[in-house]
Design a protein around this motif. Sequence first.
Motif, PDB file in Angstrom:
ATOM      1  N   TRP A   1      68.861   8.411 -55.342  1.00  0.00           N
ATOM      2  CA  TRP A   1      69.648   9.177 -56.317  1.00  0.00           C
ATOM      3  C   TRP A   1      69.203  10.640 -56.359  1.00  0.00           C
ATOM      4  N   ARG A   2      67.898  10.847 -56.283  1.00  0.00           N
ATOM      5  CA  ARG A   2      67.420  12.231 -56.328  1.00  0.00           C
ATOM      6  C   ARG A   2      67.910  12.998 -55.096  1.00  0.00           C
ATOM      7  N   ASP A   3      67.860  12.343 -53.919  1.00  0.00           N
ATOM      8  CA  ASP A   3      68.323  13.010 -52.702  1.00  0.00           C
ATOM      9  C   ASP A   3      69.817  13.317 -52.764  1.00  0.00           C
ATOM     10  N   SER A   4      70.566  12.521 -53.558  1.00  0.00           N
ATOM     11  CA  SER A   4      72.015  12.738 -53.696  1.00  0.00           C
ATOM     12  C   SER A   4      72.342  13.691 -54.838  1.00  0.00           C
ATOM     13  N   GLY A   5      71.313  14.240 -55.470  1.00  0.00           N
ATOM     14  CA  GLY A   5      71.531  15.158 -56.580  1.00  0.00           C
ATOM     15  C   GLY A   5      71.915  14.480 -57.877  1.00  0.00           C
ATOM     16  N   ILE A   6      71.626  13.182 -57.982  1.00  0.00           N
ATOM     17  CA  ILE A   6      71.960  12.412 -59.186  1.00  0.00           C
ATOM     18  C   ILE A   6      70.710  12.247 -60.040  1.00  0.00           C
ATOM     19  N   ASP A   7      70.832  12.557 -61.306  1.00  0.00           N
ATOM     20  CA  ASP A   7      69.687  12.403 -62.225  1.00  0.00           C
ATOM     21  C   ASP A   7      70.050  11.406 -63.324  1.00  0.00           C
ATOM     22  N   PRO A   8      69.696  10.127 -63.153  1.00  0.00           N
ATOM     23  CA  PRO A   8      70.037   9.120 -64.165  1.00  0.00           C
ATOM     24  C   PRO A   8      69.034   9.043 -65.313  1.00  0.00           C
ATOM     25  N   GLY A   9      67.950   9.845 -65.231  1.00  0.00           N
ATOM     26  CA  GLY A   9      66.845   9.667 -66.169  1.00  0.00           C
ATOM     27  C   GLY A   9      65.898   8.614 -65.626  1.00  0.00           C
ATOM     28  N   PRO A  10      64.848   8.279 -66.358  1.00  0.00           N
ATOM     29  CA  PRO A  10      63.866   7.313 -65.847  1.00  0.00           C
ATOM     30  C   PRO A  10      64.460   5.909 -65.677  1.00  0.00           C
ATOM     31  N   ILE A  11      64.053   5.253 -64.609  1.00  0.00           N
ATOM     32  CA  ILE A  11      64.445   3.864 -64.366  1.00  0.00           C
ATOM     33  C   ILE A  11      63.333   2.964 -64.901  1.00  0.00           C
ATOM     34  N   ALA A  12      63.655   2.096 -65.853  1.00  0.00           N
ATOM     35  CA  ALA A  12      62.665   1.185 -66.423  1.00  0.00           C
ATOM     36  C   ALA A  12      62.461  -0.003 -65.495  1.00  0.00           C
ATOM     37  N   GLU A  14      76.484   4.810 -60.549  1.00  0.00           N
ATOM     38  CA  GLU A  14      76.772   6.196 -60.176  1.00  0.00           C
ATOM     39  C   GLU A  14      78.135   6.621 -60.715  1.00  0.00           C
ATOM     40  N   ARG A  15      79.120   5.745 -60.611  1.00  0.00           N
ATOM     41  CA  ARG A  15      80.455   6.077 -61.144  1.00  0.00           C
ATOM     42  C   ARG A  15      80.407   6.230 -62.659  1.00  0.00           C
ATOM     43  N   LEU A  16      79.588   5.397 -63.319  1.00  0.00           N
ATOM     44  CA  LEU A  16      79.453   5.491 -64.773  1.00  0.00           C
ATOM     45  C   LEU A  16      78.841   6.834 -65.157  1.00  0.00           C
ATOM     46  N   LEU A  17      77.834   7.268 -64.411  1.00  0.00           N
ATOM     47  CA  LEU A  17      77.229   8.576 -64.676  1.00  0.00           C
ATOM     48  C   LEU A  17      78.241   9.696 -64.479  1.00  0.00           C
ATOM     49  N   SER A  18      79.000   9.602 -63.405  1.00  0.00           N
ATOM     50  CA  SER A  18      79.991  10.637 -63.115  1.00  0.00           C
ATOM     51  C   SER A  18      81.049  10.708 -64.205  1.00  0.00           C
ATOM     52  N   HIS A  19      81.468   9.547 -64.692  1.00  0.00           N
ATOM     53  CA  HIS A  19      82.488   9.512 -65.751  1.00  0.00           C
ATOM     54  C   HIS A  19      81.942  10.111 -67.044  1.00  0.00           C
ATOM     55  N   ARG A  20      80.672   9.834 -67.358  1.00  0.00           N
ATOM     56  CA  ARG A  20      80.079  10.375 -68.584  1.00  0.00           C
ATOM     57  C   ARG A  20      79.953  11.891 -68.499  1.00  0.00           C
ATOM     58  N   GLU A  21      79.629  12.390 -67.279  1.00  0.00           N
ATOM     59  CA  GLU A  21      79.441  13.828 -67.120  1.00  0.00           C
ATOM     60  C   GLU A  21      80.770  14.568 -67.013  1.00  0.00           C
TER      61      GLU A  21
END
Length: 692
Positions: A516-527, A683-690
């Motif tokens: 995700w980091r390499d793709s420029g995606i920042d989801p926050g910490p993964i538990a 990833e789609r959920l993150l994109s939709h939220r942003e």
Amino acid sequence: MHIVTQVVTTDEGERARLSLLFQPAAGDLSAIVLRFAATLEEAACVPPPFPDLLLLAPTDDDGAGMALPVSPAVFGNAAVVIVGDAIDIAGTRRLLTSGLADDVMLSSDSRSDTFARFVAVIERVRARERERNGAAIVLAAMADAVIATDEAGTIAYCNDAACSLTVRARKEMLGLPIDAVMALHAAGTLAAVEHPITRAMNDKQAIRLPPGTVMVRVDGSEIMIADSTSPIVAPDGKLDGAVMVFHDVTATHQLQSQVDYLARHDFLTGLPNRYAAQLHLAEILRQAGANGQGLAVMYLDLDNFKSINDTLGHAAGDRLLASVATRLRACCRSIDMVSRQGGDEFLILLAPGTQPDESRGAAQRMLEAVAAPHLIDGATMRVGCSIGIALHPQHGLAADTLLQHADTALHAAKAAGRNTFNVFQPRMLDSVAERRALEDALRLALDTGGLELFYQPKVCLADGAIHGCESLLRWRHPDWTRFAIAEVIRCAEQSGLIVNLGRWVMHEAMRQARAWRDSGIDPGPIAINVSALELRQADFIAHLEGCMARFGVLPPDVQIELTESALMRDVASAVDVLHRLKGLGMSIALDDFGTGYSNLSYLADIPIDLLKVDRSFVHGIAAASPRRQALLGAVLSVAAHLGLPTVAEGIETPAEALYLMNAGCQMGQGFLYSPAVSAAAFERLLSHRENP
């Protein structure tokens, strides 16, 4: 410096001698101004200003009278000096050591020596008075209540806080016996408690009230207090009274009581929880062994309960569980314990003296009671249950053995068609073969694939933004779909595979974090969930560091998530590992808070960053009873006082989310926002939220 001196003497010659002695010399800028009186009573009637110094010059005839107490306060706290020629040295010493005089002068002293002596004693008395006034200001400003008594137990001093806590005016309290102002009793028994001031004076040592002491106030109200009480002993060893410092601990005690209740009770049903049941089983086994008695251990599991949650929702499922709990309790005696172990599983412990036929009769009553229709939200629901029974001493002497055999009997009951009960028999252990097959399949999946991580978002309740996620294991296998993932995890824990499984999860979560980091995606910490057995591995920290180094993952990218049970298996070693994790910069979350072991003592010692409130606290909370809402409030209050943010699990409705936000919870997880989904779907959920 001018010194106004009040002289008390009946001897005219002495008056003349003192007047001559203190006659001012030419050019002297200082002076001693004398005022004369024959008696102390006469001196007390002299109009202001108050004298700087009270000079007592007794004759041989009335010297003994000068030994009577003299209150400097009558003279504005003037310094008291005795002219010592006219009385014996021993009597003078007594006046000094008793505190009735501040100094003694001799008639033969020179004027300059006497003046210097007077200045010194006045300054000493004034400094003492300033110190006394300073102490009085401090005592008056204290938030804690302070009451001091004389040696008879009569109140001589009380500060404003004492007046407030006792609901009495100061003028009402001063001069009253301490017992008349503060009636004390034990909270549990209502038995009278001896006042600590009385005990402190009798024992001549500092003491404290027993915990839970209640003070009954003049208006009939009650508060719980904690204190520290000490005797007041003069330098000569004489008891002068006692002082009590106390404060109101009612709110603190109520919060602790709520936390203690949560530590031993299931939030949803109010039944004792797993922890309380373990303690109770250990105790009744001890009693049964000592008295040669039998008892019964029963596992009860609802049949097809998952389908109710899936079709009607978790809120309806929770209300059904509460209804089942009420019926189970009604099927048992007051000496038996019904506890909820979690999910739809209950543990029933029938008291020492229970006969095998009695356990069968109780099981039959439970089957019938649970099977009767349940009216939930105006709708009729039906659910069955299966029960496994293990008897002491026939099926085992130790708690673990009896629990294992009851669980085996439960599985046999389910295999026999459900909605029945079975008493353990050794041949039932053959079903272990099926569990071994599950273990083998899981081992193969670890070696060859088939496991997958899903991700459930953690959402800010205030604005809906995603602030991290929890990684959750999924297993796509055609032959083992009948086993819930929780049962797969339990199989892994029992077989020891949980260590390898946990390391696979850690590896996969960190691989995904880097992707995700390499793709420029920042989801926050993964538990990443970590089990008790993983935490106890000597190379746990080394493996974690190795994974982070391999994928170039930074501490903020991941979060370690532990359950309370994982911590409580071995608190000392767990705390050591957690401190080492904190040293690496890791964030640590405590999962399922409030479900089994919650108490303040261990929370104060472990270095955690986040509390996750168990879903059993959440479902239907907006419309729940005040008692349930108060218990949730206690959990959130504990977290707030410890400075820990909270995540509520299992949020399904906007009403639940709004209630939790208003109650002080910061984040949430649940179907309201999203179930656990694949990495691509996340990833789609993150994109939709942003980009809504």
